[in-house]
Design an enzyme around this catalytic site. Structure first.
Site, PDB file in Angstrom:
ATOM      1  CE  LYS A 170       0.776   1.040   4.368  1.00  0.00           C
ATOM      2  NZ  LYS A 170       1.556   2.252   4.695  1.00  0.00           N
ATOM      3  CG  ASP A 223      -1.595  -0.058   6.542  1.00  0.00           C
ATOM      4  OD1 ASP A 223      -1.630   1.300   6.844  1.00  0.00           O
ATOM      5  OD2 ASP A 223      -0.379  -0.488   6.640  1.00  0.00           O
TER       6      ASP A 223
HETATM    7  O1  LIG Z   1       2.449   2.339   7.311  1.00  0.00           O
HETATM    8  C1  LIG Z   1       1.855   3.511   7.792  1.00  0.00           C
HETATM    9  C2  LIG Z   1       0.332   3.689   8.402  1.00  0.00           C
HETATM   10  O2  LIG Z   1      -0.157   2.390   8.797  1.00  0.00           O
HETATM   11  C3  LIG Z   1       2.694   4.839   7.821  1.00  0.00           C
HETATM   12  O3  LIG Z   1       2.620   5.162   6.412  1.00  0.00           O
HETATM   13  P1  LIG Z   1       3.784   5.925   5.978  1.00  0.00           P
HETATM   14  O4  LIG Z   1       4.983   5.151   6.031  1.00  0.00           O
HETATM   15  O5  LIG Z   1       3.486   6.190   4.477  1.00  0.00           O
HETATM   16  O6  LIG Z   1       3.759   7.329   6.821  1.00  0.00           O
END
Ligand SMILES: O=C(CO)COP(=O)(O)O
Ligand SMILES: NC(=O)C1=CN([C@@H]2O[C@H](COP(=O)(O)OP(=O)(O)OC[C@H]3O[C@@H](n4cnc5c(N)ncnc54)[C@H](O)[C@@H]3O)[C@@H](O)[C@H]2O)C=CC1
Length: 311
Positions: A170, A223
């Site tokens: 993701k 997520d």
């Molecule tokens: O994994 C994350 C939220 O679950 C954090 O996302 P980022 O690494 O894009 O900040």
């Protein structure tokens, strides 16, 4: 959430970046005996993990192998559970963090922790939920109880690779969605992008041996939604900044911490080329990040593909 005093454990957290710090605050809530280790610590990793019941790695992808190799040479308690909280793919091998941990330290149970967990919200004490996944049910339950609290609901799951890949893949999509929002393309476009991306995440997951249904849960869709809907996400911020005209280098320099999706896109496309897995959104993200195409060309390219059935 009850947490009986006799259940208090010795927990070591490796990594004191954004995620390591948030996990530290969660373990502290439950008053476990906590040791945090980072490269700046005045004591060795071996000292930090001595007598630990649970060793939680929250380092970024580039640190996983070196940490696992160091722990390989250290005497751990025989029952010590290893927990991987990293979301990434290794550049050379294409392995997930849990595959690296498992191959280097096969004699200890391994748990993957992943879910919609933006660290800033967790640090602020806002409610969140996560998943701890393992082939060893007792190990997953131990970690569930170490982290669960009034503000942090923890589910167990028996598909560690699926849970891990949801969090990893993701990040690439969040770059695409950040760019979509940065261009102000609207809610219809964003919804289409997120939904079609979930299908491609599942295609990759199946190749890695994950259960497709895992991706409908917190560590997959959950997520994906969190990261694609929040400007707290560093990956989303990278995409948004590129849409505002920043170079990738400037975008990376301006964010706090690690945007794993940049490296993951490159490793993922390498795997998908080799295995002939169709990942159009991730592929356009990769080409955009490499400077092969403009964002406008990426949008046009995605929209102008051959028409096909939805499934
Ligand atoms: O994994 C994350 C939220 O679950 C954090 O996302 P980022 O690494 O894009 O900040
Ligand atoms: N910040 C968040 O909201 C969340 C992050 N994650 C994941 O957790 C991982 C870490 O992310 P952040 O803490 O946000 O990044 P960060 O950039 O804030 O911290 C990274 C940490 O890894 C350590 N590190 C890197 N290489 C190392 C090495 N060779 N040896 C020892 N330590 C090393 C750094 O010293 C630092 O403590 C990433 O894979 C990320 O995707 C997962 C969930 C939430």
């Amino acid at each position: 959430m009850q947490n009986m005093r006799s259940d208090l454990k010795k927990v070591t957290i490796i990594g004191s970046g954004a995620w390591g710090s948030a996990l530290t605050s969660l373990v502290k809530t439950n008053q476990h005996h906590l040791q945090v280790w980072s490269r700046q610590s005045p004591y060795s990793l071996a000292e930090a993990v001595a007598d630990s019941d649970a060793i939680i790695s929250a380092v970024s992808m580039k640190g996983v192998r070196v940490i696992a190799e160091t722990l390989q040479t250290v005497k751990l308690l025989p029952h010590a559970v290893l927990v991987s909280a990293t979301k990434g793919l290794e550049t050379i091998t294409g392995q997930t963090p849990s595959q690296i941990w498992q191959s280097l330290i096969p004699d200890h149970p391994l748990v993957v922790l992943s879910g919609p967990n933006l660290s800033e919200e967790i640090m602020a004490g806002k409610p969140a939920a996560t998943v701890v996944a393992s082939k060893d049910e007792n190990a997953a339950q131990l970690i569930q109880h170490i982290f669960a609290s009034r503000n942090f609901r923890v589910y167990t799951n028996s598909d560690p690779v699926g849970v891990e890949l949801g969090g990893t893949l993701k990040n690439v999509i969040a770059i695409a969605v950040g760019a979509c929002d940065g261009l102000n393309l609207g809610t219809n476009a964003k919804s289409a992008l997120i939904t079609r991306s979930l299908i491609e995440i599942i295609r990759v997951g199946v190749y890695f041996g994950a259960q497709p249904e895992t991706f409908w849960g917190l560590s997959g869709l959950g997520d994906l939604l969190a990261t694609c809907n929040s400007n707290l996400s560093r990956n989303y911020q990278v995409g948004y900044a590129i849409a505002q005209g920043q170079s990738l280098e400037t975008a990376i320099a301006n964010i706090h911490g690690t945007a794993e999706g940049v490296n993951t896109a490159s490793v993922l496309v390498g795997i998908c080329d080799r295995e002939k897995i169709y990942v159009p959104v991730s592929r356009y993200v990769h080409r955009l990040l490499k400077g092969e195409i403009t964002l406008q060309q990426a949008v046009e390219g995605l929209m102008e593909r051959d028409l096909k059935p939805e499934n």
